[in-house]
Design a protein around this motif. Structure first.
Motif, PDB file in Angstrom:
ATOM      1  N   ASN A   1      55.141  55.711  42.399  1.00 20.55           N
ATOM      2  CA  ASN A   1      55.739  54.423  42.032  1.00 20.55           C
ATOM      3  C   ASN A   1      54.680  53.461  41.509  1.00 20.55           C
ATOM      4  OD1 ASN A   1      58.387  55.112  42.811  1.00 20.55           O
ATOM      5  ND2 ASN A   1      57.903  54.652  44.946  1.00 20.55           N
ATOM      6  N   GLU A   2      55.091  52.606  40.613  1.00 21.18           N
ATOM      7  CA  GLU A   2      54.235  51.540  40.109  1.00 21.18           C
ATOM      8  C   GLU A   2      54.367  50.341  41.047  1.00 21.18           C
ATOM      9  OE1 GLU A   2      51.674  49.398  37.561  1.00 21.18           O
ATOM     10  OE2 GLU A   2      52.182  51.536  37.588  1.00 21.18           O
ATOM     11  N   PRO A   3      53.253  49.821  41.606  1.00 16.76           N
ATOM     12  CA  PRO A   3      53.359  48.657  42.488  1.00 16.76           C
ATOM     13  C   PRO A   3      53.978  47.453  41.764  1.00 16.76           C
ATOM     14  CG  PRO A   3      51.185  49.651  42.640  1.00 16.76           C
ATOM     15  CD  PRO A   3      51.871  50.306  41.480  1.00 16.76           C
ATOM     16  N   MET A   4      54.728  46.675  42.511  1.00 19.59           N
ATOM     17  CA  MET A   4      55.378  45.494  41.940  1.00 19.59           C
ATOM     18  C   MET A   4      54.456  44.279  42.063  1.00 19.59           C
ATOM     19  SD  MET A   4      58.944  43.645  43.114  1.00 19.59           S
ATOM     20  CE  MET A   4      59.969  45.004  42.541  1.00 19.59           C
ATOM     21  N   ALA A   5      54.346  43.536  40.984  1.00 13.24           N
ATOM     22  CA  ALA A   5      53.555  42.309  41.009  1.00 13.24           C
ATOM     23  C   ALA A   5      54.280  41.248  41.828  1.00 13.24           C
ATOM     24  CB  ALA A   5      53.318  41.808  39.597  1.00 13.24           C
ATOM     25  N   VAL A   6      53.509  40.387  42.484  1.00 12.04           N
ATOM     26  CA  VAL A   6      54.112  39.283  43.242  1.00 12.04           C
ATOM     27  C   VAL A   6      54.872  38.384  42.284  1.00 12.04           C
ATOM     28  CG1 VAL A   6      53.644  37.307  44.728  1.00 12.04           C
ATOM     29  CG2 VAL A   6      52.292  39.396  44.982  1.00 12.04           C
ATOM     30  N   PHE A   7      54.245  38.041  41.151  1.00  7.49           N
ATOM     31  CA  PHE A   7      54.910  37.326  40.057  1.00  7.49           C
ATOM     32  C   PHE A   7      54.570  38.040  38.764  1.00  7.49           C
ATOM     33  CE2 PHE A   7      54.434  33.874  43.194  1.00  7.49           C
ATOM     34  CZ  PHE A   7      55.739  33.396  43.218  1.00  7.49           C
ATOM     35  N   ASP A   8      55.543  38.243  37.912  1.00  3.88           N
ATOM     36  CA  ASP A   8      55.285  38.887  36.630  1.00  3.88           C
ATOM     37  C   ASP A   8      54.507  37.980  35.687  1.00  3.88           C
ATOM     38  OD1 ASP A   8      56.560  41.233  37.344  1.00  3.88           O
ATOM     39  OD2 ASP A   8      58.540  40.489  36.726  1.00  3.88           O
ATOM     40  N   SER A   9      54.658  36.693  35.865  1.00  3.11           N
ATOM     41  CA  SER A   9      53.968  35.721  35.025  1.00  3.11           C
ATOM     42  C   SER A   9      53.783  34.440  35.834  1.00  3.11           C
ATOM     43  CB  SER A   9      54.768  35.440  33.757  1.00  3.11           C
ATOM     44  OG  SER A   9      56.058  34.936  34.086  1.00  3.11           O
ATOM     45  N   VAL A  10      53.091  33.505  35.234  1.00  3.50           N
ATOM     46  CA  VAL A  10      52.859  32.235  35.922  1.00  3.50           C
ATOM     47  C   VAL A  10      54.190  31.516  36.123  1.00  3.50           C
ATOM     48  CG1 VAL A  10      51.695  29.998  35.809  1.00  3.50           C
ATOM     49  CG2 VAL A  10      50.592  32.034  34.863  1.00  3.50           C
ATOM     50  N   PRO A  11      54.502  31.092  37.359  1.00  2.00           N
ATOM     51  CA  PRO A  11      55.743  30.343  37.589  1.00  2.00           C
ATOM     52  C   PRO A  11      55.799  29.089  36.712  1.00  2.00           C
ATOM     53  CG  PRO A  11      54.736  30.984  39.676  1.00  2.00           C
ATOM     54  CD  PRO A  11      53.753  31.310  38.608  1.00  2.00           C
ATOM     55  N   LYS A  12      57.006  28.728  36.303  1.00  2.00           N
ATOM     56  CA  LYS A  12      57.187  27.603  35.390  1.00  2.00           C
ATOM     57  C   LYS A  12      56.572  26.310  35.916  1.00  2.00           C
ATOM     58  CE  LYS A  12      59.476  29.684  32.098  1.00  2.00           C
ATOM     59  NZ  LYS A  12      58.877  29.806  30.736  1.00  2.00           N
ATOM     60  N   PHE A  13      56.727  26.070  37.232  1.00  2.00           N
ATOM     61  CA  PHE A  13      56.217  24.810  37.782  1.00  2.00           C
ATOM     62  C   PHE A  13      54.692  24.749  37.749  1.00  2.00           C
ATOM     63  CE2 PHE A  13      55.985  27.602  41.459  1.00  2.00           C
ATOM     64  CZ  PHE A  13      54.814  27.201  42.100  1.00  2.00           C
ATOM     65  N   LEU A  14      54.042  25.930  37.692  1.00  4.34           N
ATOM     66  CA  LEU A  14      52.587  25.970  37.722  1.00  4.34           C
ATOM     67  C   LEU A  14      51.973  26.050  36.328  1.00  4.34           C
ATOM     68  CD1 LEU A  14      50.268  26.036  39.822  1.00  4.34           C
ATOM     69  CD2 LEU A  14      50.350  28.529  39.666  1.00  4.34           C
ATOM     70  N   GLU A  15      52.783  26.385  35.344  1.00  2.00           N
ATOM     71  CA  GLU A  15      52.256  26.612  33.995  1.00  2.00           C
ATOM     72  C   GLU A  15      51.516  25.406  33.421  1.00  2.00           C
ATOM     73  OE1 GLU A  15      54.339  27.655  29.840  1.00  2.00           O
ATOM     74  OE2 GLU A  15      54.576  29.207  31.395  1.00  2.00           O
ATOM     75  N   PRO A  16      52.019  24.169  33.572  1.00  2.00           N
ATOM     76  CA  PRO A  16      51.256  23.022  33.041  1.00  2.00           C
ATOM     77  C   PRO A  16      49.891  22.869  33.702  1.00  2.00           C
ATOM     78  CG  PRO A  16      53.531  22.404  33.489  1.00  2.00           C
ATOM     79  CD  PRO A  16      53.343  23.752  34.084  1.00  2.00           C
ATOM     80  N   VAL A  17      49.820  23.170  34.999  1.00  2.00           N
ATOM     81  CA  VAL A  17      48.545  23.063  35.696  1.00  2.00           C
ATOM     82  C   VAL A  17      47.553  24.090  35.168  1.00  2.00           C
ATOM     83  CG1 VAL A  17      47.403  23.196  37.951  1.00  2.00           C
ATOM     84  CG2 VAL A  17      49.686  22.197  37.766  1.00  2.00           C
ATOM     85  N   MET A  18      48.013  25.334  34.991  1.00  3.01           N
ATOM     86  CA  MET A  18      47.136  26.389  34.484  1.00  3.01           C
ATOM     87  C   MET A  18      46.698  26.112  33.054  1.00  3.01           C
ATOM     88  SD  MET A  18      46.825  28.194  37.138  1.00  3.01           S
ATOM     89  CE  MET A  18      45.830  29.493  36.426  1.00  3.01           C
ATOM     90  N   LYS A  19      47.607  25.563  32.258  1.00  2.00           N
ATOM     91  CA  LYS A  19      47.236  25.201  30.882  1.00  2.00           C
ATOM     92  C   LYS A  19      46.162  24.115  30.876  1.00  2.00           C
ATOM     93  CE  LYS A  19      51.345  26.431  28.187  1.00  2.00           C
ATOM     94  NZ  LYS A  19      52.442  25.918  27.330  1.00  2.00           N
ATOM     95  N   PHE A  20      46.254  23.196  31.832  1.00  2.00           N
ATOM     96  CA  PHE A  20      45.257  22.124  31.917  1.00  2.00           C
ATOM     97  C   PHE A  20      43.902  22.686  32.349  1.00  2.00           C
ATOM     98  CE2 PHE A  20      42.990  19.010  34.529  1.00  2.00           C
ATOM     99  CZ  PHE A  20      42.819  17.987  33.600  1.00  2.00           C
ATOM    100  N   MET A  21      43.924  23.627  33.294  1.00  2.00           N
ATOM    101  CA  MET A  21      42.680  24.174  33.816  1.00  2.00           C
ATOM    102  C   MET A  21      42.042  25.162  32.837  1.00  2.00           C
ATOM    103  SD  MET A  21      43.724  24.816  37.819  1.00  2.00           S
ATOM    104  CE  MET A  21      42.169  25.652  38.127  1.00  2.00           C
TER     105      MET A  21
END
Length: 642
Positions: free
Chosen positions: A520-540
């Motif tokens: 089996n392929e392990p499942m990622a905790v999140f497939d991508s950055v959560p929407k609420f966190l995306e502005p913060v990551m873009k800033f950083m």
């Protein structure tokens, strides 16, 4: 204007409260001298814990150097005041003389035996650290003698422990003895039922300053624990091996802890100030000035003070009243110096908290909130921690948490011992080293890439986080990102699962699991950055250049964390950092459920594992010693300016 000389006599709750306020508000125009016979502030609210051996004496001693040593306008003096010359404005001590413009007398109180014969000779009071240690030594000695005593009556008397008075101090002391009883019975191999605990009260009820429903809850708890509650029992005499009770049978005991009342410090009799008719308290007006010396710079505060209410009664001798009288006196001294308006003392008390042992208590707060059991104890701890914030002492906040929760023995805390870390951290060492190696291997993949570990000149090439390839999966950083690809801390697991899937000749499935499942392929905790966190990551990480720099920095950070864990250096910080990094990887879409154990291992290793076969065994004490010396200065038995 020349600096005003202010002398505060007594470093109890009132004196400390006043000194802190005076020091803060009169930084440039006052010199403050705090005189006390001890070099520490006694935490009266913990004396019963010291007496029954729940905490060590240091838990109730707050070094004045640590509390006030960095205040440049405060001089600390360890000495005993013998006189206050009010005409010449001089405070006289056994070893010196201190001129003043204002003096605040906050000597505190002392036990009142009400003239009962034998209390001074055979009873044990609980109003100072010396008292607490005396009780503690006596408890240890008397039970050792009792277990080898063959005379049944004498043995029974030796194993009877009585507390006179059912106020807060008496009931809290009795609560500690409830816990202590079980520990001693186990230690000395005796039946707990042989140990008798009793409270002797002259009134018909106990805890009479609490509302009856709360006091009755406490009474039921005491009965449940097998305590003899002897109300309507006025003690008329105390002997070595028994106490006499009015209109009742004598009580055989070699231990009577006297907590029936408080009076003002009798040392103040030599100061020539007006006293109340009862209790040896110094009479004060509504501004906390000593009556008879208004306008002459003489103030009183705390348990020694006797400011009267409208019914002619002095304020209660409790911590809140001591702090508030100290604050009022200091505020009015400041008003005299700065030309402000004085304000009258108005006692505002938020309620009462009574602990009965380490796990249970009752509380009545803000005139409407009734608590008992766990919630009362939780509130008491929160109030205590709030006090540490008020005196601006992170050091003693940490010490309190350690003494009350993390370094307790015999399950003597409200968490029933579950929070204590007094176990052997040796068994965490293999996990610490393994965890450090795990991070080192993952960091090495980021540095070496597809190179050879044994050939350093092949490092930093293809596959490394030190090339111009962005390995973050954020869509705004690169156009061709393979969905779900990750080269974070779980690269090894994902590679293994991919190989297993191709070897099996099947398409890999992404499934949830907390451990790797073959095929089996392990499942990622999140497939991508959560929407609420995306502005913060873009800033950083807004662009490729920043991303490339972050990749390099994170690689070195992981190496540093790994080495710290392996060597046992700053393991608390390193473990906390790994937990933070893991959470960050999860939220970045770069971590799998199969590696979520990283977080829980990090939390487990915050238990001080670096002190066993690690550098923290030597580094942490060295840092604490020198940091304390730099921040607080050097503690001395006699504090002087020079």
């Amino acid at each position: 204007m020349s600096k005003q000389r202010i002398v505060v006599v007594g470093a109890g709750f009132a004196g400390l409260s006043a000194t802190r306020l005076l020091s803060s508000k009169l930084k440039q125009n006052a010199e403050i001298t705090l005189i006390d016979k001890h070099s520490y502030h006694t935490m009266m609210t913990q004396l019963h814990e010291v007496a029954a051996g729940r905490v060590e004496e240091e838990a109730g001693q707050y070094d004045l150097q640590k509390l006030l040593g960095r205040r440049k306008n405060v001089q600390l003096v360890t000495d005993t005041v013998t006189n206050v010359d009010k005409e010449n404005k001089v405070v006289v001590t056994e070893n010196g003389r201190y001129e003043y413009d204002f003096v605040l007398l906050a000597l505190g109180g002392e036990p009142n035996d009400f003239g009962v014969p034998g209390v001074a000779e055979h009873g044990f009071t609980l109003w100072s650290m010396e008292d607490a240690l005396r009780i503690r030594r006596h408890l240890e000695v008397i039970i050792e003698k009792a277990v080898i005593e063959h005379d049944e009556e004498k043995r029974r008397a030796m194993l009877t422990f009585a507390v006179a008075g059912s106020g807060f101090t008496g009931i809290e002391m009795l609560g500690e003895l409830i816990d202590w009883k079980e520990i001693m019975a186990k230690k000395y191999h005796i039946d707990p039922s042989e140990i008798t605990l009793a409270v002797v009260e002259m009134m018909p009820t106990i805890l009479n300053t609490l509302p009856r429903p709360d006091a009755d809850k406490a009474l039921r708890f005491l009965h449940k624990k097998g305590v003899k509650v002897l109300t309507n029992h006025a003690i008329t005499e105390v002997a070595e091996n028994h106490i006499k009770v009015k209109d009742g049978a004598d009580i055989p005991t070699y231990t009577l802890i006297w907590t029936t009342g408080v009076q003002g410090n009798t040392q103040a009799k030599a100061y020539g100030l007006k006293e109340t008719e009862r209790g040896n308290r110094l009479v004060a007006n509504e501004y906390m000035e000593a009556v008879g010396f208004e306008g002459k710079g003489v103030y009183v505060a705390g348990d020694i003070s006797g400011v009267l209410d409208e019914q002619g009664r002095p304020q209660p001798q409790i911590v809140e009243a001591a702090e508030q009288t100290g604050h009022t006196a200091a505020s009015n001294i400041i008003a005299e110096i700065n030309g402000g308006e004085k304000h009258k003392f108005v006692g505002k008390y938020q309620g009462t908290l009574v602990s009965i042992g380490s796990k249970w208590g009752v509380a009545y707060l803000m005139n409407f909130l009734h608590l008992s059991g766990f919630w009362a104890m939780l509130m008491k701890h929160l109030v205590y921690m709030l006090y540490c914030f008020q005196i601006r002492s992170g050091y003693y906040l940490f010490q309190y948490l350690k003494n009350e929760f993390f370094h307790t023995t015999n399950m003597r805390n409200m968490g029933y011992g579950h929070l204590s870390r007094m176990g052997n951290v040796l068994w965490s060492v293999p996990l610490r080293i393994f965890y450090g190696l795990t991070w080192l291997v993952e960091a090495s993949h980021k540095i070496v890439g597809e190179g050879d570990f044994l050939k350093p000149y092949t490092w930093f090439g293809k596959g490394s986080w030190f090339t111009n390839d962005v390995h973050f999966t954020f869509p705004w950083l690169q156009e061709n990102v393979t969905t779900g690809a990750s080269e974070a801390a779980s690269d090894a697991v994902s590679a293994a699962s991919g190989a297993a899937a191709s070897g099996a000749g099947e398409a890999a499935k992404s499934v949830f699991g907390l451990s790797y499942s073959y095929g089996n392929e392990p499942m990622a905790v999140f497939d991508s950055v959560p929407k609420f966190l995306e502005p913060v990551m873009k800033f950083m990480i807004p662009n490729k250049e920043t991303a490339l720099l972050m990749q390099k920095v994170m690689s070195f950070v992981e190496v540093a964390i790994a080495l710290a864990l392996i060597l046992g250096l700053f393991t608390f910080i390193a473990s906390g950092a790994t937990a933070g990094l893991t959470v960050m990887f999860c939220l970045s879409g770069m971590f799998y459920w199969t590696n979520i154990w990283f977080v829980f291992v990090a939390i487990a290793l915050m238990n001080g594992s670096g002190r066993a076969f690690g550098l923290d065994r030597y580094v942490q004490p060295w840092i604490q010693k020198h940091l304390s010396k730099w921040w607080y200065g050097v503690s001395r038995p006699l504090y002087k300016k020079n």
